[in-house]
Write a protein that holds these residues in place. Structure first.
Motif, short mmCIF file in Angstrom:
data_model
loop_
_atom_site.label_atom_id
_atom_site.label_comp_id
_atom_site.label_asym_id
_atom_site.label_seq_id
_atom_site.Cartn_x
_atom_site.Cartn_y
_atom_site.Cartn_z
N CYS A 169 0.84 -1.21 0.00
CA CYS A 169 0.00 0.00 0.00
C CYS A 169 0.87 1.25 0.00
O CYS A 169 0.61 2.21 -0.76
CB CYS A 169 -0.91 0.01 1.22
N GLY A 170 1.91 1.26 0.84
CA GLY A 170 2.80 2.41 0.90
C GLY A 170 3.57 2.64 -0.39
O GLY A 170 3.76 3.78 -0.81
N ALA A 171 4.01 1.56 -1.01
CA ALA A 171 4.75 1.68 -2.26
C ALA A 171 3.88 2.27 -3.37
O ALA A 171 4.31 3.14 -4.13
CB ALA A 171 5.28 0.31 -2.68
N LEU A 172 2.65 1.81 -3.48
CA LEU A 172 1.75 2.33 -4.52
C LEU A 172 1.39 3.79 -4.25
O LEU A 172 1.26 4.58 -5.19
CB LEU A 172 0.49 1.47 -4.59
N ALA A 173 1.23 4.16 -2.98
CA ALA A 173 0.94 5.56 -2.65
C ALA A 173 2.10 6.45 -3.06
O ALA A 173 1.90 7.54 -3.62
CB ALA A 173 0.67 5.70 -1.16
N ALA A 174 3.34 6.02 -2.80
CA ALA A 174 4.51 6.82 -3.14
C ALA A 174 4.69 6.93 -4.65
O ALA A 174 5.07 7.98 -5.17
CB ALA A 174 5.75 6.21 -2.51
N VAL A 191 -0.26 -6.35 -3.51
CA VAL A 191 -1.34 -5.81 -2.68
C VAL A 191 -2.62 -6.61 -2.87
O VAL A 191 -3.39 -6.80 -1.92
CB VAL A 191 -1.54 -4.30 -2.96
N GLU A 192 -2.86 -7.10 -4.09
CA GLU A 192 -4.04 -7.92 -4.32
C GLU A 192 -3.93 -9.26 -3.60
O GLU A 192 -4.88 -9.71 -2.95
CB GLU A 192 -4.24 -8.15 -5.82
N GLN A 193 -2.77 -9.89 -3.71
CA GLN A 193 -2.56 -11.20 -3.08
C GLN A 193 -2.68 -11.11 -1.57
O GLN A 193 -3.43 -11.88 -0.95
CB GLN A 193 -1.19 -11.75 -3.47
N THR A 194 -1.96 -10.17 -0.96
CA THR A 194 -1.98 -10.06 0.50
C THR A 194 -3.30 -9.50 1.01
O THR A 194 -3.82 -9.96 2.03
CB THR A 194 -0.82 -9.18 0.98
N GLY A 195 -3.85 -8.52 0.30
CA GLY A 195 -5.12 -7.93 0.73
C GLY A 195 -6.25 -8.93 0.70
O GLY A 195 -7.04 -9.03 1.66
N GLU A 212 -10.95 -3.88 3.08
CA GLU A 212 -11.47 -3.61 1.73
C GLU A 212 -11.23 -2.16 1.34
O GLU A 212 -10.85 -1.88 0.19
CB GLU A 212 -12.96 -3.95 1.67
N TRP A 213 -11.43 -1.25 2.28
CA TRP A 213 -11.18 0.17 1.99
C TRP A 213 -9.69 0.40 1.69
O TRP A 213 -9.34 1.07 0.71
CB TRP A 213 -11.61 1.03 3.18
N GLN A 214 -8.82 -0.18 2.50
CA GLN A 214 -7.38 0.00 2.29
C GLN A 214 -6.94 -0.58 0.95
O GLN A 214 -6.12 0.02 0.25
CB GLN A 214 -6.60 -0.66 3.44
N LEU A 215 -7.47 -1.74 0.60
CA LEU A 215 -7.12 -2.35 -0.68
C LEU A 215 -7.63 -1.48 -1.83
O LEU A 215 -6.93 -1.27 -2.82
CB LEU A 215 -7.70 -3.76 -0.77
N GLY A 216 -8.86 -0.96 -1.70
CA GLY A 216 -9.40 -0.10 -2.73
C GLY A 216 -8.57 1.16 -2.94
O GLY A 216 -8.31 1.57 -4.07
N VAL A 217 -8.14 1.77 -1.84
CA VAL A 217 -7.32 2.98 -1.92
C VAL A 217 -5.99 2.67 -2.61
O VAL A 217 -5.50 3.44 -3.45
CB VAL A 217 -7.09 3.57 -0.52
N ALA A 218 -5.37 1.55 -2.24
CA ALA A 218 -4.09 1.18 -2.85
C ALA A 218 -4.24 0.95 -4.36
O ALA A 218 -3.40 1.38 -5.15
CB ALA A 218 -3.54 -0.08 -2.18
#
Length: 378
Positions: A169-174, A191-195, A212-218
């Motif tokens: 999640c952090g990597a995709l945000a950056a 992120v899909e696999q772990t989420g 689900e929200w965190q995965l969607g944001v990522a």
């Protein structure tokens, strides 16, 4: 503790009531002030909340792990607030790392564990600061800070699934700020696999919604990178997944600061794929109908338009409404976008050339509806 949990779940007003009750019972405890500032920030009180966090930092709270947490929170608020203070944010995040690193040798598990959490999040935060700030050689620096986050996450054993999810999640945000210069595909897979693994294992409804929200944001962050790389098919696929996960995760969640812009940008991206990639303006406005009110809400809440992206999105959406015969909405959105861009130009934040497209569009639109005087003016 209840306030922290409610905050984590996006139940912000309930969280505020809980922390207020705690502070009424024991007003001297500085940790409660830090929690209160975190909740207030997400409720949109960004400036006062950031100053409250800054006051906690200035008090040098104990134990040291709490001081590190305060610096981490201050950095996050500076980076994600209304003024985009990335240079100051990176200093706060690095201070959090400086304080937390020696605490890994503490005998007390609670201190060691708190320090490890701060170290992981602070390294990812620095990557975000670099991505969105005015730095050189961003791509290499971001990769290095993410690699350091992975190192801290695996200090004792194999990286846990939850930490792998946090890192992805952090990597995709950056990377969302880099205009596609780094390929998001490996992190999308991660992120899909772990989420999905965490969601399937969750037996608590609210915890599942949070994931689900965190995965969607990522995934929404990934769309920014994929669109910039010109990958239309993957952008559409990932963007629709992001919208579905965010919708599922937001069912009982109170929108926090930044959520309206985040979702508005995602819906705009999806509409733009149809408008520009497939020239399907009817399908585009299905998404623009969801994007426009959110982006308009953001422009009302934020005094400064930092880079013109919201205004340009409004102008772009106006084209699709025009092409589908929704004349009034096309004019309204284009005129709003033009006003915001004019304000940015007047304040010296954008070059006058930024007005060429919206004023040209408005001239053509008004000419076609018979408003020749307005057309000539534009």
């Amino acid at each position: 503790l209840r306030a922290k949990l409610l905050h984590d779940l996006g139940r912000l007003e309930e969280a505020r009531r809980s922390i207020a009750a705690a502070q009424q019972i024991e007003p001297q405890i500085i940790e409660y002030r830090l929690t209160s500032a975190a909740i207030d920030f997400d409720l949109g009180e960004t400036e006062s909340a950031t100053e409250a966090t800054r006051a906690v930092v200035a008090a040098s709270p104990e134990p040291a792990s709490l001081e590190a947490e305060a610096y981490l929170q201050l950095g996050n608020q500076l980076a994600r607030g209304r003024n985009d203070a990335f240079a100051e944010a990176i200093q706060a995040h690095q201070k959090a790392i400086e304080i937390a690193e020696p605490l890994l040798k503490e005998e007390r598990y609670a201190i060691r564990n708190a320090a490890a959490e701060v170290l992981l999040d602070a390294h990812l935060a620095v990557a975000y600061d670099i991505g969105f700030g005015a730095w050189r050689r961003k791509e290499e620096a971001i990769k290095q800070w993410i690699a350091r986050a992975q190192k801290w996450a695996s200090r004792d054993a194999q990286v846990s699934v939850s930490n792998r999810f946090r890192i992805a999640c952090g990597a995709l945000a950056a990377q969302a700020s880099l205009e596609g210069k780094l390929d998001p595909a490996p992190w999308v897979d991660e992120v899909e696999q772990t989420g999905q693994a965490l969601i399937e294992a969750a037996d608590d409804v609210e915890y599942r919604a949070r994931l689900e929200w965190q995965l969607g944001v990522a995934l929404a962050d990934a769309v920014d990178s994929l669109v910039a790389r010109g990958d239309v098919g993957k952008s559409l696929e990932i963007g629709q997944q992001a919208a579905e996960y965010c919708a599922a995760g937001a069912a009982d969640r109170q929108p926090g600061f930044g959520d309206a812009e985040r979702m508005g940008r995602l819906y705009f991206r999806l509409g733009s794929i149809y408008a520009l990639g497939e020239e399907n303006h009817h399908q585009a406005i299905v998404w623009f109908d969801r994007a426009a009110p959110l982006l308009e809400q953001v422009t009302e809440q934020v005094d400064l338009l930092h880079d013109g992206r919201r205004a340009e999105a409004l102008v772009s959406m106006g084209v699709s409404y025009w092409k589908t015969g929704a004349t009034d909405e096309a004019l309204r959105l284009t005129e709003l976008g033009a006003r915001l861009l004019q304000k940015a130009v007047d304040e010296g934040r954008l070059e006058p050339s930024a007005l060429e497209v919206p004023y040209g569009n408005l001239a053509n639109m008004h000419h076609h509806v018979g408003n020749d005087a307005k057309a000539d003016g534009y």
